[in-house]
Design an enzyme around this catalytic site. Structure first.
Site, PDB file in Angstrom:
ATOM      1  N   GLU A  18       4.822   5.813  11.654  1.00 46.10           N
ATOM      2  CA  GLU A  18       5.345   4.845  10.683  1.00 46.10           C
ATOM      3  C   GLU A  18       6.693   5.293  10.119  1.00 46.10           C
ATOM      4  O   GLU A  18       7.568   4.465   9.864  1.00 46.10           O
ATOM      5  CB  GLU A  18       4.332   4.616   9.553  1.00 46.10           C
ATOM      6  CG  GLU A  18       3.135   3.783  10.016  1.00 46.10           C
ATOM      7  CD  GLU A  18       2.157   3.456   8.904  1.00 46.10           C
ATOM      8  OE1 GLU A  18       1.635   2.332   8.902  1.00 46.10           O
ATOM      9  OE2 GLU A  18       1.888   4.320   8.044  1.00 46.10           O
ATOM     10  N   GLU A  73      -7.048  -1.831   7.993  1.00 49.72           N
ATOM     11  CA  GLU A  73      -8.174  -2.414   7.264  1.00 49.72           C
ATOM     12  C   GLU A  73      -8.270  -3.934   7.404  1.00 49.72           C
ATOM     13  O   GLU A  73      -9.294  -4.531   7.082  1.00 49.72           O
ATOM     14  CB  GLU A  73      -8.072  -2.039   5.774  1.00 49.72           C
ATOM     15  CG  GLU A  73      -8.305  -0.567   5.465  1.00 49.72           C
ATOM     16  CD  GLU A  73      -7.049   0.296   5.579  1.00 49.72           C
ATOM     17  OE1 GLU A  73      -6.113  -0.064   6.324  1.00 49.72           O
ATOM     18  OE2 GLU A  73      -6.999   1.355   4.933  1.00 49.72           O
ATOM     19  N   ASP A  98       3.639  -1.609   5.757  1.00 46.50           N
ATOM     20  CA  ASP A  98       2.721  -2.370   6.616  1.00 46.50           C
ATOM     21  C   ASP A  98       3.145  -3.832   6.796  1.00 46.50           C
ATOM     22  O   ASP A  98       2.569  -4.544   7.638  1.00 46.50           O
ATOM     23  CB  ASP A  98       1.296  -2.322   6.054  1.00 46.50           C
ATOM     24  CG  ASP A  98       0.653  -0.956   6.256  1.00 46.50           C
ATOM     25  OD1 ASP A  98       1.286  -0.075   6.871  1.00 46.50           O
ATOM     26  OD2 ASP A  98      -0.492  -0.777   5.787  1.00 46.50           O
ATOM     27  N   HIS A 129      -1.343   7.465   9.157  1.00 45.82           N
ATOM     28  CA  HIS A 129      -0.851   6.721   7.994  1.00 45.82           C
ATOM     29  C   HIS A 129       0.303   7.455   7.301  1.00 45.82           C
ATOM     30  O   HIS A 129       0.147   8.606   6.887  1.00 45.82           O
ATOM     31  CB  HIS A 129      -1.989   6.507   6.992  1.00 45.82           C
ATOM     32  CG  HIS A 129      -1.566   5.730   5.792  1.00 45.82           C
ATOM     33  ND1 HIS A 129      -1.479   4.359   5.777  1.00 45.82           N
ATOM     34  CD2 HIS A 129      -1.159   6.143   4.579  1.00 45.82           C
ATOM     35  CE1 HIS A 129      -1.048   3.968   4.609  1.00 45.82           C
ATOM     36  NE2 HIS A 129      -0.850   5.023   3.856  1.00 45.82           N
ATOM     37  N   GLU A 147       0.832  -1.206   0.000  1.00 41.84           N
ATOM     38  CA  GLU A 147       0.000   0.000   0.000  1.00 41.84           C
ATOM     39  C   GLU A 147       0.866   1.256   0.000  1.00 41.84           C
ATOM     40  O   GLU A 147       1.896   1.299   0.682  1.00 41.84           O
ATOM     41  CB  GLU A 147      -0.856  -0.018   1.278  1.00 41.84           C
ATOM     42  CG  GLU A 147      -1.823   1.128   1.418  1.00 41.84           C
ATOM     43  CD  GLU A 147      -2.437   1.167   2.823  1.00 41.84           C
ATOM     44  OE1 GLU A 147      -1.693   0.998   3.797  1.00 41.84           O
ATOM     45  OE2 GLU A 147      -3.657   1.383   2.920  1.00 41.84           O
ATOM     46  N   HIS A 194      -1.893  -3.310   9.373  1.00 43.69           N
ATOM     47  CA  HIS A 194      -2.689  -2.512   8.416  1.00 43.69           C
ATOM     48  C   HIS A 194      -4.117  -2.447   8.956  1.00 43.69           C
ATOM     49  O   HIS A 194      -4.793  -3.495   9.058  1.00 43.69           O
ATOM     50  CB  HIS A 194      -2.602  -3.224   7.055  1.00 43.69           C
ATOM     51  CG  HIS A 194      -3.450  -2.716   5.951  1.00 43.69           C
ATOM     52  ND1 HIS A 194      -3.251  -1.494   5.354  1.00 43.69           N
ATOM     53  CD2 HIS A 194      -4.482  -3.302   5.294  1.00 43.69           C
ATOM     54  CE1 HIS A 194      -4.142  -1.350   4.378  1.00 43.69           C
ATOM     55  NE2 HIS A 194      -4.893  -2.422   4.327  1.00 43.69           N
ATOM     56  N   HIS A 205       2.528   4.625   0.888  1.00 43.23           N
ATOM     57  CA  HIS A 205       2.816   5.315   2.158  1.00 43.23           C
ATOM     58  C   HIS A 205       3.527   6.634   1.860  1.00 43.23           C
ATOM     59  O   HIS A 205       4.582   6.931   2.449  1.00 43.23           O
ATOM     60  CB  HIS A 205       3.650   4.424   3.082  1.00 43.23           C
ATOM     61  CG  HIS A 205       2.811   3.446   3.858  1.00 43.23           C
ATOM     62  ND1 HIS A 205       2.253   2.340   3.280  1.00 43.23           N
ATOM     63  CD2 HIS A 205       2.389   3.434   5.153  1.00 43.23           C
ATOM     64  CE1 HIS A 205       1.542   1.680   4.189  1.00 43.23           C
ATOM     65  NE2 HIS A 205       1.601   2.323   5.332  1.00 43.23           N
TER      66      HIS A 205
HETATM   67 ZN   LIG Z   1      -2.021   0.335   5.830  1.00 45.80          ZN
END
Ligand SMILES: [Zn+2]
Length: 256
Positions: free
Chosen positions: A180, A120, A43, A175, A32, A118, A34
């Site tokens: 992160e 989701e 992730d 995010h 994904e 992650h 970033h």
């Molecule tokens: Zn993610």
């Protein structure tokens, strides 16, 4: 040789460690976006690093991480429209997790820790684990126990205050932002490009989803809050909290 990775040990070593009661960690991530300053694998790298540290401390094993996750959402990952974001349907992710846990159980594993990287993924992981445990029971295998967690929930209030003196925006908005980015500076600094950190955040989201996602809702960079100020030292503080607090939880649940 690092004896925590299942992919790096032989079957007799696997058999011996499992027979000794080693908890098995399964990191689950995503491929994904970033932002422009971080790679697509954040992730995956982060839960895998947390899991490896936990396994070293607790005598566990780390299963090969699942590199794809459930579909990126605008308010927590920017959404599916970013080039390179490659996702599974909830159904597929559920079945992948179910099959992996089930097979590990057939080969003697009784203690599982799914480490999610992650947002989701949360509910498909709950479902996959539930189906795996049901199948194992139907196969006559008893005595299994599993934990499922988001590593970022294990943080001391004083660490949050130190990193976010103006207030913590919450994990979904974080995010590709300070948390992160700091952790990536610790875990894979070779993959971070600090000079490319954007400044088009933070996003301002309503408390609901809209489909199709309205133009301009998600910052063009894909970074939902602010990455500036991220440091390796902050990453170390975070990692120390995660490993200490998750270890305590695992020791409690598994009587280690
Ligand atoms: Zn993610």
């Amino acid at each position: 040789m690092d004896e925590v990775y299942i992919s790096e040990i032989s079957w007799p070593v696997f058999e011996e460690k499992i027979a000794a009661g080693a908890p098995v960690f399964l990191p689950v991530g995503a491929t994904e976006q970033h932002g422009p300053h971080l790679p697509l694998g954040v992730d995956v790298f982060l839960p895998a690093a947390v899991a490896a540290n936990l396994a070293r401390r607790l005598g566990g094993l780390v299963a090969p991480p699942i590199p794809y996750g459930y579909k990126s959402q605008a308010r927590s990952g920017g959404g599916q429209q970013f080039p390179g974001t490659t996702s599974l349907s909830a159904h597929t992710l559920t079945l992948v997790v179910k099959d992996v846990i089930h097979d590990l159980g057939l080969h003697g594993a009784r203690r599982f820790v799914i480490v999610n990287g992650h947002c989701e993924n949360a509910w498909p992981l709950v479902e996959g684990l539930d189906l795996a445990m049901t199948e194992l029971r139907r196969d006559g295998i008893s005595g299994t126990k599993a934990m499922r967690l988001e590593y970022w929930d294990f943080i001391r209030p004083e660490t949050l205050e130190r990193l976010f003196p103006d207030g913590y925006p919450g994990i979904e908005l974080e995010h590709a932002s300070l948390l992160e980015t700091s952790l990536m500076l610790l875990v894979r600094p070779d993959l971070v490009s600090p000079e490319l950190m954007p400044d088009d955040g933070p996003a301002e989201f309503p408390p609901y989803d809209v489909t199709p996602v309205p133009k301009g809702l998600v910052p063009a960079s894909g970074v939902l809050a602010v990455a500036q100020g991220a440091t390796k030292e902050s990453g170390q503080l975070l990692m120390d909290d995660y490993v200490t607090l998750i270890s305590e939880a695992i020791a409690k649940e598994f009587d280690l």
